[in-house]
Design a protein around this motif. Structure first.
Motif, PDB file in Angstrom:
ATOM      1  N   CYS A  22      17.743  50.234  62.585  1.00  0.00           N
ATOM      2  CA  CYS A  22      17.451  50.811  61.527  1.00  0.00           C
ATOM      3  C   CYS A  22      17.269  49.538  60.310  1.00  0.00           C
ATOM      4  O   CYS A  22      18.236  48.810  60.135  1.00  0.00           O
ATOM      5  CB  CYS A  22      18.500  51.672  60.710  1.00  0.00           C
ATOM      6  SG  CYS A  22      18.467  52.275  59.056  1.00  0.00           S
ATOM      7  N   CYS A  24      17.829  49.560  57.218  1.00  0.00           N
ATOM      8  CA  CYS A  24      18.874  49.461  56.303  1.00  0.00           C
ATOM      9  C   CYS A  24      20.142  49.373  56.557  1.00  0.00           C
ATOM     10  O   CYS A  24      20.913  48.212  56.381  1.00  0.00           O
ATOM     11  CB  CYS A  24      18.854  50.919  55.586  1.00  0.00           C
ATOM     12  SG  CYS A  24      17.795  51.418  54.494  1.00  0.00           S
ATOM     13  N   CYS A  25      20.658  49.862  57.664  1.00  0.00           N
ATOM     14  CA  CYS A  25      22.033  49.782  58.121  1.00  0.00           C
ATOM     15  C   CYS A  25      22.341  49.142  59.549  1.00  0.00           C
ATOM     16  O   CYS A  25      23.338  48.821  59.844  1.00  0.00           O
ATOM     17  CB  CYS A  25      22.746  50.854  58.310  1.00  0.00           C
ATOM     18  SG  CYS A  25      22.263  52.205  59.699  1.00  0.00           S
ATOM     19  N   CYS A  66      16.870  57.552  60.808  1.00  0.00           N
ATOM     20  CA  CYS A  66      17.964  56.829  61.132  1.00  0.00           C
ATOM     21  C   CYS A  66      19.331  58.027  60.877  1.00  0.00           C
ATOM     22  O   CYS A  66      19.482  58.422  59.665  1.00  0.00           O
ATOM     23  CB  CYS A  66      18.436  55.800  60.252  1.00  0.00           C
ATOM     24  SG  CYS A  66      20.280  55.073  60.688  1.00  0.00           S
ATOM     25  N   CYS A  69      22.243  56.757  58.393  1.00  0.00           N
ATOM     26  CA  CYS A  69      22.361  56.343  56.874  1.00  0.00           C
ATOM     27  C   CYS A  69      21.094  57.290  56.273  1.00  0.00           C
ATOM     28  O   CYS A  69      21.065  57.297  55.023  1.00  0.00           O
ATOM     29  CB  CYS A  69      21.767  54.982  56.580  1.00  0.00           C
ATOM     30  SG  CYS A  69      20.456  54.314  56.950  1.00  0.00           S
TER      31      CYS A  69
HETATM   32 ZN   LIG Z   1      20.276  53.454  59.000  1.00  0.00          ZN
END
Ligand SMILES: [Zn+2]
Length: 413
Positions: A22, A24-25, A66, A69
């Motif tokens: 991911c 983002c996370c 994901c 998140c």
């Molecule tokens: Zn994520």
């Protein structure tokens, strides 16, 4: 994938092995939600012939989800194929509805961030209309950066207090600003955590600065099966919660999170904080809802797509003249995803820079509203329901009374 429904998937697919991490996370992601193979990589590019429009480069889109998140992204995205230049036309500022919204938002930002006398940096300023408005109402100075900025005569007048750089943001990370504004840009960035981190680094130990982001809300896209809102330039898709989680993770305190413009866009205010901050706003608690939406999306989007294909096919077979209203990315995605050609006679757009050009991917001509008078349409399909009233009154003023439908939930009923 069946050949009758090349873009479709019956249900969310879970791979045995991770398909990506991911952005983002960092969690390993295994779930895919949607495929759109071989779609045009640019949908706001201005092209002078139908042939050129059909020959534009294409790539595959495959949305991954994901579970950790709630972020949605095109894991097949190829950033190298994106070449943003000044030959793009993404401005929505030719619509009265959009202008009122932008003016109101500028007033709100000016007030909340106490802009008077401050330096504003807008990353991804487009043609600069918003930054000029913001610095005018806020009595502040502004710098806008965008690879697509173009100083068009009559619309892009540089004042003493507002300046522009036609380039990507990357080389200007050393700049400082009191307020950073970034509207409709984050969804174009693949390495979203790196991007947010580099903005955080610009502020260092300062805690009096603001960042204001406006980004499309993916919850609405998933809930409505709005396939026209999924296109190549958008490689990153956020819910309000996913948006705020990313900023908190990267050292911002998210102070306000709201849905605006008929709940189509997320507007988020944040300030630099020390380390990761704690979730506390009601809109952030959306992970369970996102899981449910993600699970149902493949079936929902298939249904919506099949319905539109059927309605348009039967209109065409019935000899009805159908035009699309909206020559932007939504229109391009709508036409290419449904594989439309003769079913749609033309695409109308109020932006004069688009008129006389052709739709990327399918080559449909883009015409002005006035051009409808010579060949009146029977049915106008509007690519964003928020413009229906404005479009209806434009048509009435031209002496036209076609049937008007909009994509999205208001269609039914
Ligand atoms: Zn994520």
């Amino acid at each position: 994938m069946g050949s009758a429904d090349p873009a479709g998937m019956a249900a969310a697919e879970v791979a045995v092995r991770p398909i990506a991490n991911c952005p983002c996370c960092g969690t390993a992601v295994t779930r895919t939600l949607y495929r759109a193979p071989s779609i045009p990589v640019h949908s706001c590019i201005l092209v002078d012939s139908a042939k050129e429009a059909c020959a534009l480069p294409r790539r595959d889109l495959e949305l991954a989800y994901c579970d950790a998140c709630g972020f949605v992204f095109n894991h097949a995205f190829d950033g190298a194929v994106m070449s943003y230049s000044t030959n793009f036309e993404e401005s929505q500022h030719f619509s009265g509805t959009f202008n009122s919204f932008a003016k109101e938002l500028a007033r709100e930002i000016a007030q909340r961030c106490a802009l008077a006398g401050k330096d504003v940096l807008e990353i991804g300023c487009g043609k600069g209309e918003f930054l000029r408005e913001l610095c005018s109402v806020g009595k502040s100075t502004g710098l806008g950066i965008d690879p697509g900025y173009r100083a068009d005569e009559g619309r892009c007048v540089e004042g003493d207090n507002v300046h522009f750089i036609t380039d990507f943001f990357e080389p200007y990370k050393h700049l400082s600003a009191d307020v950073i504004v970034c509207r409709h840009t984050l969804e174009h960035i693949a390495s979203v955590a790196d991007f947010v981190r580099s903005i955080r680094e610009m502020f260092g130990a300062r805690d009096d600065a603001w960042v204001v982001f406006e980004t499309p809300d993916v919850k609405r896209v998933l809930g409505e099966g709005a396939f026209w809102d999924i296109y190549y330039e958008h490689c990153s898709y956020f819910s309000p919660g996913a948006h705020a989680r990313l900023f908190r993770q990267e050292g911002f305190e998210v102070t306000d999170l709201a849905l605006v413009y008929d709940d189509q866009y997320i507007v988020q205010y944040a300030k630099p904080a020390c380390g990761r901050s704690v979730q506390r706003l009601p809109l952030e608690q959306d992970l369970e809802e996102m899981h449910a939406l993600a699970l149902r999306f493949p079936e929902r989007v298939k249904k919506i797509r099949d319905e539109w294909r059927e309605r348009l096919r039967s209109a065409w077979e019935g000899g009805r003249r159908v035009v699309l209203w909206g020559g932007g990315s939504k229109g391009v995605s709508f036409l290419t995803t449904l594989g439309l050609k003769d079913e749609i006679a033309a695409v109308v757009d109020v932006n004069p820079f688009k008129q006389g050009k052709y739709m990327p991917g399918t080559g449909h001509p883009i015409i002005s509203p006035r051009a409808l008078v010579g060949e009146p349409p029977d049915w106008v399909v509007v690519m964003n329901s928020i413009y229906v009233d404005e479009i209806a009154s434009t048509l009435r003023a031209l002496g036209l009374e076609p049937e008007i439908s909009a994509v999205g939930p208001r269609l039914e009923g």
